[in-house]
Write an enzyme that holds these catalytic residues in place. Structure first.
Site: not given
Ligand code: OXD
Ligand code: MN
Length: 595
Positions: A69, A197-199, A206, A226, A248-252, A254, A277, A375, A500, A502
């Site tokens: 983005r 790009y996707g975002g 978004k 978000h 973003s990119a902090c494991g949502k 997962n 997301d 991605r 896991g 978490n």
């Protein structure tokens, strides 16, 4: 063709403007999918992957200067700059239309213009929003078919007089100096030009579901966030839902697809994924807050996705998926760093250059095969943990809201807010180290309130006010928490195993919402006692757990200064309640010293 006259007029106007060779209305059929895929393969925008290994799946490489983005090129175009706030770039609407218009004009020559009617949320739900995206990218059209509900059914729902968000996307020449992602909240319109790009280009995500939706949500009395949404089913079959906001990119993704760790297996938990997301939250007739996922697919970060971090994601992307900017092997398979199995010996990297494991650049640095923000796009329905309620039109009732930051120090593993307003303060002061999903310096600390900094479509001071107002209106509000999975020891090693495990924190959170769970009251909120979490099977030394729940006054005094500096950027516009919370925290820290 649409019955909606406004839509018809808008499409003909844009066709004159962009001058495409032809206009293609997306109907959402299987036949259409196959036709578009074949066209994209013959134009080399997509590569068909090995049908045994990746049935129905494709590979795409974006322009190397167009892989994340572009926040510095993303604008809110409202009349007054102060309404966009210090959290947004601002441009006057006339200037936005003019500047982007100059780039769009004639830029679709030699290309098809796709018209994609789409619904964010299940078609027909009173909470869903309809958009129509115009694009000259077949890659975008195919991604939108996965990420949203598209086609004739949406047009039927829109009817002759329905309102829709006007989303114009054009690749133009993919030149970063001729790229703009513009939002016109007063016109319910989005213009994105110069990026594939996707975002930046999948405008339902978004742009509509966060920036435009957050603006509408404030007017209409709901929240566009978000956040992932997940359900936790216990042994007795009772399911409770939580939402969680992380940068973003902090494991949502997962966390949304978490598999219970070995040590908790005996407790028989099952996790249900509702969304990874975005959450749209509304007050239900029962007085609780209900959340729905407006998307229909996952647009997840590939590197780091493996059978340990996220087995459900691996199963989800087995088929009918699109992979962007990862490694493509000569035999048509995809691979990425920190993924599954050994790297292919013969492959091309995300830039399209020959690549093999161990490759080094001229300076001797390893060359990554996949871009860190490479991605996958995959249908949510293929996720083994997808909740049976993920498409319920009214969403699912929420027991807890979780905010998370990525901090090596300062923030303990989990904090429970003292009440709703304190929870808003916790969310408003979230700070995180920058990740690869946005351009800029990785690792730099930035305030990212509610993980919405790049996505709030108006002045964030008004957004905090809206959160405070919502708190007054929700008769049975969920509790608000703050988590930090990323705390490190003095040697730079993560203290918490994450993934896991978490669930152990989620278990404590749900215990607390049910009036149980051991906690101590600290100046920053309730924090678990060192023995409060079930860590069976973890083999974690007591000192590690103590460190994870430690609240160091000196750290928080410095942190408090950071909050003040951040709040000052909003000037008079910031609600006095936020300052009240700030001073109360200061006082609590002071009296903790006195005690
Ligand atoms: C995303 C992001 O792609 O937050 O979800 O950047
Ligand atoms: Mn996101």
């Amino acid at each position: 063709m649409a019955k909606n006259l406004e839509l018809q007029a808008w499409v003909s106007e844009l066709a004159k403007f962009g001058q495409p060779d032809r206009v293609v209305w997306i109907d959402g059929s299987q036949e259409e999918k196959e036709r578009l895929e074949a066209e994209a393969v013959s134009s080399k925008e997509l590569t068909r992957l090995n049908p045994q290994e990746h049935p129905g799946s494709f590979y795409h490489r974006s322009d190397p200067n167009d892989v994340a983005r572009s926040e510095h090129l993303t604008y809110i175009c409202c009349k007054r700059k102060e309404d966009a706030g210090p959290n947004n770039n601002w441009m006057a609407p006339e200037e936005g239309y003019r500047k982007a218009g100059e780039i769009f004009s004639g830029s679709m020559k030699g290309r098809a213009m796709y018209v994609i009617p789409f619904s964010m949320g299940v078609i027909g739900s009173p909470f869903s929003k309809i958009g129509v995206q115009i694009t000259d990218s077949i890659y975008v059209a195919l991604n939108m078919r996965i990420m949203t509900r598209v086609g004739t059914k949406v047009l039927e729902q829109l009817g002759a007089n329905g309102k829709f968000t006007k989303c114009l996307h054009g690749k133009a020449d993919l030149n970063v100096n001729r790229r703009l992602i513009l939002h016109f909240p007063d016109d319910n319109a989005i213009w994105s030009v110069g990026s594939g790009y996707g975002g930046n280009a999948l405008l339902g995500k978004k742009c509509l579901s966060l920036r435009i939706a957050s603006f509408l949500a404030r007017q209409e009395g709901w929240l566009a966030e978000h956040m992932l949404i997940l359900g936790i089913e216990d042994k007795k079959g009772k399911v409770e839902y939580v939402t969680a906001a992380f940068p973003s990119a902090c494991g949502k993704t997962n966390l949304a697809m978490l598999i219970p760790p070995e040590g908790l297996k005996a407790k028989g938990y099952k996790i249900w994924t509702v969304g990874d997301d975005i959450a749209w939250l509304r007050i239900g007739p029962d007085g609780r807050l209900w959340a729905m996922n407006p998307e229909a697919g996952f647009f997840g970060v590939a590197p780091g996705t493996n059978s340990k971090s996220n087995p459900n994601a691996l199963a989800t992307i087995k088929k009918n998926s699109i992979f962007t900017n990862v490694v493509l092997s000569d035999d048509g398979k995809v691979w990425w760093e920190d993924g599954e199995g050994p790297a292919p010996e013969k492959a091309t990297d995300w830039r399209g250059k020959p690549w093999k494991p161990g490759l080094k650049d001229a300076q001797g640095k390893p060359v990554l095969g996949a871009h860190p923000n490479g991605r996958f796009t995959a249908p949510a329905s293929q996720c083994p943990s997808i909740s049976p309620h993920w498409e319920d039109p009214q969403g699912v009732p929420i027991s807890a809201i979780i905010f998370g930051g990525r901090r090596e120090r300062v923030a303990p593993l989990v904090i429970e807010s003292l009440d709703w307003n304190h929870g808003v303060y916790l969310g408003a002061t979230v700070a995180s180290e920058r990740t690869a999903a946005q351009d800029g310096k990785i690792g730099e600390l930035r305030r990212d309130p509610m993980a919405m900094l790049p996505f709030c479509g108006y002045n964030m001071a008004d957004y905090f006010r809206h959160w405070l107002e919502m708190g007054k209106r929700i008769p049975k509000p969920p509790k608000i928490f703050h988590v930090n999975w990323f705390r490190k020891d003095g040697k730079g090693k993560f203290l918490w195993p994450g993934f896991g495990d978490n669930l152990r924190v989620l278990e404590w959170i749900l215990a607390r919402t049910g009036g149980q769970g051991k906690a101590r009251k600290t100046p920053i909120g309730y924090v678990p006692t060192a023995d409060a979490l079930d860590i069976s099977g973890l083999n974690m030394p007591t000192e590690t757990m103590q460190k994870l729940v430690e609240v160091r006054r000196e750290d928080w005094e410095t942190e408090l200064e950071g909050h003040k500096t951040y709040f000052d950027t909003f000037g008079q516009r910031l609600s006095p309640e936020m300052w009240k919370q700030h001073h109360a925290l200061k006082d609590r820290l002071k009296s903790a010293v006195a005690a």
